[in-house]
Write a protein that holds these residues in place. Structure first.
Motif, PDB file in Angstrom:
ATOM      1  N   ALA A  20       0.831  -1.208   0.000  1.00  0.00           N
ATOM      2  CA  ALA A  20       0.000   0.000   0.000  1.00  0.00           C
ATOM      3  C   ALA A  20       0.864   1.257   0.000  1.00  0.00           C
ATOM      4  O   ALA A  20       0.577   2.236  -0.711  1.00  0.00           O
ATOM      5  N   TRP A  21       1.948   1.212   0.790  1.00  0.00           N
ATOM      6  CA  TRP A  21       2.858   2.365   0.837  1.00  0.00           C
ATOM      7  C   TRP A  21       3.534   2.582  -0.513  1.00  0.00           C
ATOM      8  O   TRP A  21       3.598   3.705  -1.015  1.00  0.00           O
ATOM      9  N   ALA A  22       4.029   1.499  -1.119  1.00  0.00           N
ATOM     10  CA  ALA A  22       4.706   1.617  -2.411  1.00  0.00           C
ATOM     11  C   ALA A  22       3.758   2.166  -3.475  1.00  0.00           C
ATOM     12  O   ALA A  22       4.152   3.009  -4.293  1.00  0.00           O
ATOM     13  N   ALA A  23       2.511   1.713  -3.453  1.00  0.00           N
ATOM     14  CA  ALA A  23       1.534   2.203  -4.422  1.00  0.00           C
ATOM     15  C   ALA A  23       1.242   3.678  -4.202  1.00  0.00           C
ATOM     16  O   ALA A  23       1.121   4.456  -5.170  1.00  0.00           O
ATOM     17  N   ARG A  24       1.158   4.079  -2.947  1.00  0.00           N
ATOM     18  CA  ARG A  24       0.878   5.485  -2.631  1.00  0.00           C
ATOM     19  C   ARG A  24       2.034   6.398  -3.064  1.00  0.00           C
ATOM     20  O   ARG A  24       1.811   7.450  -3.667  1.00  0.00           O
ATOM     21  N   VAL A  25       3.257   5.969  -2.779  1.00  0.00           N
ATOM     22  CA  VAL A  25       4.429   6.771  -3.164  1.00  0.00           C
ATOM     23  C   VAL A  25       4.527   6.877  -4.686  1.00  0.00           C
ATOM     24  O   VAL A  25       4.785   7.951  -5.238  1.00  0.00           O
ATOM     25  N   ALA A  26       4.318   5.749  -5.367  1.00  0.00           N
ATOM     26  CA  ALA A  26       4.399   5.750  -6.835  1.00  0.00           C
ATOM     27  C   ALA A  26       3.313   6.626  -7.454  1.00  0.00           C
ATOM     28  O   ALA A  26       3.536   7.258  -8.496  1.00  0.00           O
ATOM     29  N   GLU A  28       2.077   9.317  -6.076  1.00  0.00           N
ATOM     30  CA  GLU A  28       2.452  10.711  -5.824  1.00  0.00           C
ATOM     31  C   GLU A  28       3.620  11.147  -6.694  1.00  0.00           C
ATOM     32  O   GLU A  28       3.702  12.296  -7.117  1.00  0.00           O
ATOM     33  N   ASP A  29       4.563  10.224  -6.944  1.00  0.00           N
ATOM     34  CA  ASP A  29       5.751  10.536  -7.740  1.00  0.00           C
ATOM     35  C   ASP A  29       6.131   9.290  -8.545  1.00  0.00           C
ATOM     36  O   ASP A  29       6.852   8.428  -8.054  1.00  0.00           O
ATOM     37  N   PRO A  30       5.654   9.179  -9.774  1.00  0.00           N
ATOM     38  CA  PRO A  30       5.896   7.974 -10.578  1.00  0.00           C
ATOM     39  C   PRO A  30       7.372   7.646 -10.786  1.00  0.00           C
ATOM     40  O   PRO A  30       7.724   6.487 -11.057  1.00  0.00           O
ATOM     41  N   ASN A  31       8.255   8.634 -10.680  1.00  0.00           N
ATOM     42  CA  ASN A  31       9.683   8.408 -10.914  1.00  0.00           C
ATOM     43  C   ASN A  31      10.466   8.120  -9.634  1.00  0.00           C
ATOM     44  O   ASN A  31      11.678   7.890  -9.698  1.00  0.00           O
ATOM     45  N   PHE A  32       9.803   8.151  -8.485  1.00  0.00           N
ATOM     46  CA  PHE A  32      10.520   8.071  -7.215  1.00  0.00           C
ATOM     47  C   PHE A  32      11.377   6.815  -7.115  1.00  0.00           C
ATOM     48  O   PHE A  32      12.585   6.899  -6.863  1.00  0.00           O
ATOM     49  N   PHE A  33      10.793   5.654  -7.305  1.00  0.00           N
ATOM     50  CA  PHE A  33      11.548   4.414  -7.140  1.00  0.00           C
ATOM     51  C   PHE A  33      12.564   4.209  -8.260  1.00  0.00           C
ATOM     52  O   PHE A  33      13.637   3.646  -8.034  1.00  0.00           O
ATOM     53  N   HIS A  34      12.266   4.683  -9.449  1.00  0.00           N
ATOM     54  CA  HIS A  34      13.227   4.585 -10.553  1.00  0.00           C
ATOM     55  C   HIS A  34      14.485   5.394 -10.227  1.00  0.00           C
ATOM     56  O   HIS A  34      15.609   4.931 -10.457  1.00  0.00           O
ATOM     57  N   GLU A  35      14.294   6.598  -9.704  1.00  0.00           N
ATOM     58  CA  GLU A  35      15.437   7.433  -9.338  1.00  0.00           C
ATOM     59  C   GLU A  35      16.200   6.831  -8.160  1.00  0.00           C
ATOM     60  O   GLU A  35      17.430   6.849  -8.131  1.00  0.00           O
ATOM     61  N   LEU A  36      15.455   6.289  -7.201  1.00  0.00           N
ATOM     62  CA  LEU A  36      16.090   5.707  -6.021  1.00  0.00           C
ATOM     63  C   LEU A  36      16.943   4.503  -6.393  1.00  0.00           C
ATOM     64  O   LEU A  36      18.028   4.290  -5.829  1.00  0.00           O
TER      65      LEU A  36
END
Length: 220
Positions: A20-26, A28-36
Motif C-alpha cells: 500500500a505504501w509503495a503504491a501510494r508513493v508511486a 504521488e511521484d511515478p519516478n521516485f523508485f526509478h530514481e532511487l
C-alpha cells in the motif's frame, strides 16, 4: 501510520502495508523508485540506537535515500567495532556524506542497564561495557546530580564519547586532511515529545580534538 496487533498474521499485515505504501508513493511521484534505484546520495550518516521507538527516517521526516544508517544498542562507537568502522568508511569515502550524527535517546534501556551492576544480561553485558566505561570515567559528575536525572545525563555523556571516538578515527581524519567536509554532531531524541535535541557538539576538523589524538596531518 499503521499499527500491527500481535498475532500469527503480523507479517502478512506488514507486507500488505508495504504494498500500500509503495503504491501510494508511486502515485504521488511515478519516478521516485526509478530514481532511487539508480543510486544513493545521502548527505548524513546517522548512528543511533537499535530501539524500535527511534526510527531515523521517520523521526526526521525524510524520504528513503536521505540517511545512511548504522544502529546498535546504546549508539556506541568503539574503535574495535569493524562493523561500525566499515559503515563509517563507506559513508565518508564513497558516499561523501557531509554530516555524521550520533543520536542517543532518553530512556535508553542499554544505558539504564549499564548503570545497574546487579543486572545480568548475558552477551549484552560485554557490549555494554563500553557504556560502563563512560559511566566510570564520569562517575563524579554523574554522582553530583539527582538519581532521577542521572540516566539522562549519562545518555548525553555517552553520545559525547561516541562523537569523540569518531573524530579520533583515521577514516574521518584522513577526510579532513584531504579537505573533505565532514562534521560530527551529537543529538538526543526525547521519547516523550518526539523532539531531537542538539547537544551543541560539533567537530569539523583536527583543531577540534586534542593533539595526542591527531593521526593525520596531510593528505594520504
Amino acid at each position: 501510520m499503521a499499527h500491527f496487533p500481535a498475532g500469527e498474521h503480523d507479517l502478512d499485515s506488514v507486507l500488505a502495508a508495504n504494498r500500500a505504501w509503495a503504491a501510494r508513493v508511486a502515485a504521488e511521484d511515478p519516478n521516485f523508485f526509478h530514481e532511487l534505484a539508480r543510486g544513493q546520495h545521502p548527505k548524513i550518516l546517522w548512528i543511533g540506537c537499535s530501539d524500535s521507538r527511534v526510527p531515523p527516517s521517520e523521526i526526521c521526516d525524510l524520504h528513503p535515500g536521505s540517511l545512511f544508517v548504522h544502529r546498535n544498542i546504546a549508539n556506541v562507537c568503539p574503535h574495535s567495532d569493524t562493523n561500525l568502522l566499515s559503515v563509517v568508511q563507506y559513508a565518508v569515502q564513497e558516499l561523501k556524506v557531509e554530516h555524521i550524527v550520533v543520536a542517543g535517546h532518553y530512556g535508553c534501556g542499554g544505558v539504564n542497564a549499564a548503570m545497574d551492576p546487579h543486572q545480568h544480561n548475558g552477551a549484552i553485558d560485554d557490549w555494554l561495557m563500553h557504556v560502563r566505561d563512560v559511566y566510570h570515567a564520569h562517575r563524579k559528575q554523574l554522582a553530583a546530580v539527582p538519581h532521577e536525572v542521572r540516566a539522562n545525563l549519562l545518555v548525553e555523556v555517552n553520545v559525547a564519547k561516541s562523537v569523540l571516538n569518531l573524530a579520533h578515527t583515521s577514516i574521518v581524519q584522513s577526510a579532513w586532511a584531504r579537505g573533505q567536509k565532514v562534521v560530527i554532531h551529537g543529538w538526543v531524541y526525547q521519547l516523550e515529545d518526539g523532539i531531537l535535541k542538539d547537544l551543541g557538539l560539533r567537530i569539523d576538523g583536527l583543531d577540534k580534538i586534542d593533539e595526542e589524538y591527531r593521526l593525520c596531518t596531510a593528505e594520504e
